[in-house]
Scaffold this motif. Structure first.
Motif, PDB file in Angstrom:
ATOM      1  N   VAL A 406      -5.067 -27.020  28.215  1.00 43.18           N
ATOM      2  CA  VAL A 406      -5.452 -26.052  29.254  1.00 43.18           C
ATOM      3  C   VAL A 406      -4.502 -24.847  29.208  1.00 43.18           C
ATOM      4  O   VAL A 406      -4.944 -23.690  29.258  1.00 43.18           O
ATOM      5  CB  VAL A 406      -5.454 -26.717  30.651  1.00 43.18           C
ATOM      6  CG1 VAL A 406      -5.590 -25.672  31.761  1.00 43.18           C
ATOM      7  CG2 VAL A 406      -6.593 -27.728  30.746  1.00 43.18           C
ATOM      8  N   LEU A 407      -3.206 -25.111  29.072  1.00 43.18           N
ATOM      9  CA  LEU A 407      -2.251 -23.990  28.993  1.00 43.18           C
ATOM     10  C   LEU A 407      -2.636 -23.042  27.867  1.00 43.18           C
ATOM     11  O   LEU A 407      -2.639 -21.817  28.027  1.00 43.18           O
ATOM     12  CB  LEU A 407      -0.822 -24.522  28.781  1.00 43.18           C
ATOM     13  CG  LEU A 407       0.274 -23.466  28.739  1.00 43.18           C
ATOM     14  CD1 LEU A 407       1.547 -23.964  29.420  1.00 43.18           C
ATOM     15  CD2 LEU A 407       0.606 -23.018  27.307  1.00 43.18           C
ATOM     16  N   GLY A 408      -3.005 -23.626  26.704  1.00 46.77           N
ATOM     17  CA  GLY A 408      -3.318 -22.814  25.532  1.00 46.77           C
ATOM     18  C   GLY A 408      -4.632 -22.049  25.638  1.00 46.77           C
ATOM     19  O   GLY A 408      -4.893 -21.158  24.834  1.00 46.77           O
ATOM     20  N   MET A 409      -5.465 -22.389  26.631  1.00 43.28           N
ATOM     21  CA  MET A 409      -6.723 -21.644  26.812  1.00 43.28           C
ATOM     22  C   MET A 409      -6.456 -20.245  27.349  1.00 43.28           C
ATOM     23  O   MET A 409      -7.340 -19.388  27.331  1.00 43.28           O
ATOM     24  CB  MET A 409      -7.659 -22.394  27.784  1.00 43.28           C
ATOM     25  CG  MET A 409      -8.253 -23.642  27.172  1.00 43.28           C
ATOM     26  SD  MET A 409      -9.252 -24.549  28.375  1.00 43.28           S
ATOM     27  CE  MET A 409      -9.274 -26.166  27.573  1.00 43.28           C
ATOM     28  N   ALA A 410      -5.257 -20.010  27.889  1.00 39.22           N
ATOM     29  CA  ALA A 410      -4.970 -18.690  28.453  1.00 39.22           C
ATOM     30  C   ALA A 410      -3.694 -18.076  27.863  1.00 39.22           C
ATOM     31  O   ALA A 410      -3.295 -16.991  28.275  1.00 39.22           O
ATOM     32  CB  ALA A 410      -4.844 -18.792  29.976  1.00 39.22           C
ATOM     33  N   SER A 411      -3.060 -18.747  26.895  1.00 34.14           N
ATOM     34  CA  SER A 411      -1.800 -18.201  26.354  1.00 34.14           C
ATOM     35  C   SER A 411      -2.090 -17.200  25.234  1.00 34.14           C
ATOM     36  O   SER A 411      -3.195 -17.156  24.686  1.00 34.14           O
ATOM     37  CB  SER A 411      -0.907 -19.335  25.853  1.00 34.14           C
ATOM     38  OG  SER A 411      -1.543 -20.049  24.814  1.00 34.14           O
ATOM     39  N   LYS A 412      -1.072 -16.400  24.896  1.00 33.79           N
ATOM     40  CA  LYS A 412      -1.269 -15.341  23.889  1.00 33.79           C
ATOM     41  C   LYS A 412      -1.522 -15.929  22.501  1.00 33.79           C
ATOM     42  O   LYS A 412      -2.342 -15.442  21.750  1.00 33.79           O
ATOM     43  CB  LYS A 412      -0.018 -14.452  23.847  1.00 33.79           C
ATOM     44  CG  LYS A 412      -0.026 -13.406  24.934  1.00 33.79           C
ATOM     45  CD  LYS A 412       0.921 -12.276  24.622  1.00 33.79           C
ATOM     46  CE  LYS A 412       2.294 -12.606  25.143  1.00 33.79           C
ATOM     47  NZ  LYS A 412       3.240 -11.544  25.166  1.00 33.79           N
ATOM     48  N   HIS A 413      -0.774 -16.987  22.167  1.00 35.92           N
ATOM     49  CA  HIS A 413      -0.901 -17.604  20.835  1.00 35.92           C
ATOM     50  C   HIS A 413      -1.419 -19.025  21.002  1.00 35.92           C
ATOM     51  O   HIS A 413      -1.170 -19.669  22.020  1.00 35.92           O
ATOM     52  CB  HIS A 413       0.452 -17.595  20.130  1.00 35.92           C
ATOM     53  CG  HIS A 413       1.048 -16.228  20.031  1.00 35.92           C
ATOM     54  ND1 HIS A 413       0.538 -15.262  19.190  1.00 35.92           N
ATOM     55  CD2 HIS A 413       2.067 -15.651  20.712  1.00 35.92           C
ATOM     56  CE1 HIS A 413       1.233 -14.152  19.338  1.00 35.92           C
ATOM     57  NE2 HIS A 413       2.166 -14.352  20.265  1.00 35.92           N
ATOM     58  N   MET A 434     -15.242 -29.061  27.741  1.00 39.03           N
ATOM     59  CA  MET A 434     -14.551 -27.773  27.889  1.00 39.03           C
ATOM     60  C   MET A 434     -15.168 -26.723  26.961  1.00 39.03           C
ATOM     61  O   MET A 434     -15.248 -25.546  27.314  1.00 39.03           O
ATOM     62  CB  MET A 434     -13.048 -27.937  27.619  1.00 39.03           C
ATOM     63  CG  MET A 434     -12.325 -28.860  28.585  1.00 39.03           C
ATOM     64  SD  MET A 434     -12.518 -28.483  30.358  1.00 39.03           S
ATOM     65  CE  MET A 434     -11.647 -26.941  30.489  1.00 39.03           C
ATOM     66  N   THR A 435     -15.628 -27.153  25.773  1.00 34.21           N
ATOM     67  CA  THR A 435     -16.294 -26.213  24.864  1.00 34.21           C
ATOM     68  C   THR A 435     -17.580 -25.695  25.506  1.00 34.21           C
ATOM     69  O   THR A 435     -17.914 -24.508  25.396  1.00 34.21           O
ATOM     70  CB  THR A 435     -16.608 -26.896  23.508  1.00 34.21           C
ATOM     71  OG1 THR A 435     -15.376 -27.371  22.961  1.00 34.21           O
ATOM     72  CG2 THR A 435     -17.248 -25.937  22.521  1.00 34.21           C
ATOM     73  N   GLY A 436     -18.282 -26.572  26.225  1.00 35.08           N
ATOM     74  CA  GLY A 436     -19.512 -26.183  26.923  1.00 35.08           C
ATOM     75  C   GLY A 436     -19.260 -25.086  27.946  1.00 35.08           C
ATOM     76  O   GLY A 436     -20.146 -24.293  28.255  1.00 35.08           O
ATOM     77  N   LEU A 437     -18.048 -25.033  28.462  1.00 31.11           N
ATOM     78  CA  LEU A 437     -17.706 -23.993  29.447  1.00 31.11           C
ATOM     79  C   LEU A 437     -17.210 -22.713  28.775  1.00 31.11           C
ATOM     80  O   LEU A 437     -17.096 -21.677  29.423  1.00 31.11           O
ATOM     81  CB  LEU A 437     -16.616 -24.514  30.391  1.00 31.11           C
ATOM     82  CG  LEU A 437     -17.020 -25.635  31.351  1.00 31.11           C
ATOM     83  CD1 LEU A 437     -15.805 -26.159  32.100  1.00 31.11           C
ATOM     84  CD2 LEU A 437     -18.072 -25.136  32.345  1.00 31.11           C
ATOM     85  N   GLY A 438     -16.855 -22.827  27.469  1.00 29.25           N
ATOM     86  CA  GLY A 438     -16.377 -21.636  26.773  1.00 29.25           C
ATOM     87  C   GLY A 438     -15.022 -21.782  26.096  1.00 29.25           C
ATOM     88  O   GLY A 438     -14.503 -20.815  25.527  1.00 29.25           O
ATOM     89  N   ALA A 439     -14.427 -22.984  26.133  1.00 31.99           N
ATOM     90  CA  ALA A 439     -13.129 -23.179  25.459  1.00 31.99           C
ATOM     91  C   ALA A 439     -13.327 -23.243  23.953  1.00 31.99           C
ATOM     92  O   ALA A 439     -14.440 -23.522  23.473  1.00 31.99           O
ATOM     93  CB  ALA A 439     -12.483 -24.475  25.960  1.00 31.99           C
ATOM     94  N   LYS A 440     -12.241 -22.935  23.210  1.00 32.46           N
ATOM     95  CA  LYS A 440     -12.333 -22.957  21.735  1.00 32.46           C
ATOM     96  C   LYS A 440     -11.229 -23.804  21.149  1.00 32.46           C
ATOM     97  O   LYS A 440     -10.046 -23.542  21.383  1.00 32.46           O
ATOM     98  CB  LYS A 440     -12.187 -21.522  21.204  1.00 32.46           C
ATOM     99  CG  LYS A 440     -13.324 -20.602  21.602  1.00 32.46           C
ATOM    100  CD  LYS A 440     -13.033 -19.209  21.108  1.00 32.46           C
ATOM    101  CE  LYS A 440     -13.731 -18.174  21.952  1.00 32.46           C
ATOM    102  NZ  LYS A 440     -13.050 -16.900  21.996  1.00 32.46           N
ATOM    103  N   PHE A 441     -11.643 -24.825  20.386  1.00 38.82           N
ATOM    104  CA  PHE A 441     -10.675 -25.731  19.757  1.00 38.82           C
ATOM    105  C   PHE A 441     -10.768 -25.617  18.250  1.00 38.82           C
ATOM    106  O   PHE A 441     -11.810 -25.231  17.719  1.00 38.82           O
ATOM    107  CB  PHE A 441     -10.951 -27.190  20.156  1.00 38.82           C
ATOM    108  CG  PHE A 441     -10.833 -27.437  21.630  1.00 38.82           C
ATOM    109  CD1 PHE A 441      -9.597 -27.684  22.215  1.00 38.82           C
ATOM    110  CD2 PHE A 441     -11.960 -27.436  22.449  1.00 38.82           C
ATOM    111  CE1 PHE A 441      -9.482 -27.916  23.579  1.00 38.82           C
ATOM    112  CE2 PHE A 441     -11.851 -27.663  23.814  1.00 38.82           C
ATOM    113  CZ  PHE A 441     -10.621 -27.908  24.370  1.00 38.82           C
TER     114      PHE A 441
END
Ligand code: S3P
Length: 444
Positions: A406-413, A434-441
């Motif tokens: 979750v932290l990395g979904m909004a961090s710069k790197h 989370m991908t369904g909501l728009g997250a990228k892994f």
């Protein structure tokens, strides 16, 4: 070990369902196994922790099947009816499964060896061994009262009165479950209220549990022994502890608007919502109802810049599993957030205070930690952004793994976790949801 990297996300949007509540799922399987007749469970969490409980109850004689439509059916043995298992019982990563089952076994004259993974084998079991010994069970445990341990339940279980030295729903439930097969009244006094799923579910199955409020917020829970528990239908709501990852992600990613549906909102579990509100989150509960005594509803969160606050120790039992992701929320808030009363975090699946402090620091967040508190210096506004760019160790802890994702979904790197496999203990499908909501892994 399965490495997993998360990239900065666009706004998260949509309605989403997260898996069933872990605490309620364990209890439904255990009480179904000691109730007479058929129990049907809808929405059971099919995570590794709960599947370990299902296997354990099968090994002790309950008939448990999963239907093709996802419903679970249990044919129970009645109170006092558990049978001697033929093999050791492997509780995997689950402290709840181990401690609650030690309680149930204490009321049966059977001998069971419990073992677990490296995380579970390092967690303290004296907190249940001590009261269960008073019930009449005997234990042969590894050094320091840890797993692997062999328990022989009491021939004649004694009803006890026990005041909890730590605020722990697991210890409370273990004592109540041991009291099921004891004559007379088993009493647990808890100085601070903890989640009351056991009390509610015991009554749902036809048990007799009374809760009295005592001065200063304490509670006395009285269970009448040897009840005729009857099989029941149980509908498991979505786990607020899993919902919390989506709620925090939506609170820190600008433009997000997420609704998590059908979430268990038991007030003794919903501290995370109060804390996010204290931090200024735009969060609302929609369409609340009650099912088998449990509050349920949808939770909608829209992004809005968070601000720091002081989170009091008194709220700890109601959000004990949500601290890791709340620390992440605090990292994105404006100003400092001080979390107090965190001593129990040190004995979870990992030492969550140290492990989170270390990972946050690696991601460029300034924190200060004490024995039972943490101060997070928030960066205040995602346009600045937390650097991220680190690889963080999950430490065999599902909630650590998901919190740093979750932290990395909004961090710069991008942020990488060294091992994503622990996530399956409580939230199988986390990446899909989370991908369904728009997250990228990204996997390596
Ligand atoms: C649980 C109680 C809590 C919580 C755990 C589940 C339960 O543990 O951390 O994830 O289902 O009773 P403690 O009782 O140790 O606080």
């Amino acid at each position: 070990m399965t490495k997993l990297t998360v990239l900065r996300a666009d706004p998260l949007t949509g309605h989403v369902q997260v898996p069933g509540d872990k605490s309620i799922s364990h209890r439904a399987l255990m009480l179904g196994a000691v109730a007479l007749g058929e129990t049907r469970i809808t929405g059971l969490l099919e995570g590794e922790d709960v599947l370990a409980t299902a296997d354990a109850m099968r090994a002790m004689g309950a008939k448990i099947v999963r239907e093709d439509n996802g419903e679970w059916r249990i044919n129970g043995l009645g109170v006092g009816g558990l049978l001697q298992p033929h093999n050791d019982i492997d509780m995997g990563n689950s402290g709840t499964a181990a401690r609650l089952l030690m309680g149930l076994v204490a009321g049966h004259n059977i001998t069971v060896t419990f073992k677990g993974d490296a995380s579970l084998s390092s967690r303290p079991m004296m907190r249940v061994i001590e009261p269960l010994t008073q019930v009449g069970a005997r234990f042969d445990a590894a050094e320091g009262g840890r797993l692997p341990l062999t328990e022989t339940g009491a021939q004649m279980p004694m009803p006890i009165t026990y005041e909890l030295p730590v605020a722990s729903a697991q210890v409370k439930s273990a004592v109540l479950f041991a009291g099921l097969n004891a004559p007379g009244e088993t009493v647990v006094i808890e100085p601070k209220p903890t989640r009351d799923h056991s009390e509610k579910m015991l009554n749902h199955f036809g048990g007799d549990v009374r809760v009295d409020e005592l001065p200063g917020g304490a509670r006395r829970i009285t269970l009448k022994g040897r009840p005729d528990l009857q099989g029941r239908d149980v509908i498991v709501p979505a786990d607020i502890s899993s919902a919390a990852f989506a709620l925090v992600a939506a609170s820190i990613i600008p433009g997000s608007d997420v609704t998590v549906t059908n979430v268990g909102l038991n007030p003794l579990r919903a501290g995370v919502i109060n804390t996010l509100k204290d931090m200024g989150a735009d969060i609302e509960m929609i369409g609340q109802t009650t099912s088998a005594g449990e509050d349920v509803g949808d939770v909608r969160v829209r992004f809005c810049g968070l601000k720091g606050c002081t989170v009091p120790a008194s709220r700890a039992p109601a959000q004990i599993d949500e601290y890791p992701v709340l620390f992440v929320a605090a990292a994105y808030a404006q100003g400092q957030t001080r979390f107090e009363g965190l001593e129990e975090l040190r004995v979870k699946e990992s030492d969550r205070l140290s492990v989170m402090a270390k990972g946050l620091t690696a991601c460029g967040v300034v924190v200060e930690q004490g024995e039972d508190w943490l101060v997070v210096h928030g960066i205040g506004g995602t346009d600045v952004g937390i650097p991220g760019g680190a690889t963080v160790a999950s430490s065999l802890d599902h909630r650590i793994a998901m919190s740093f994702l979750v932290l990395g979904m909004a961090s710069k790197h991008p942020v990488t976790i060294d091992d994503a496999s622990p996530i399956d203990t409580s939230f199988p499908g986390f990446c899909r949801v989370m991908t369904g909501l728009g997250a990228k892994f990204k996997t390596d």
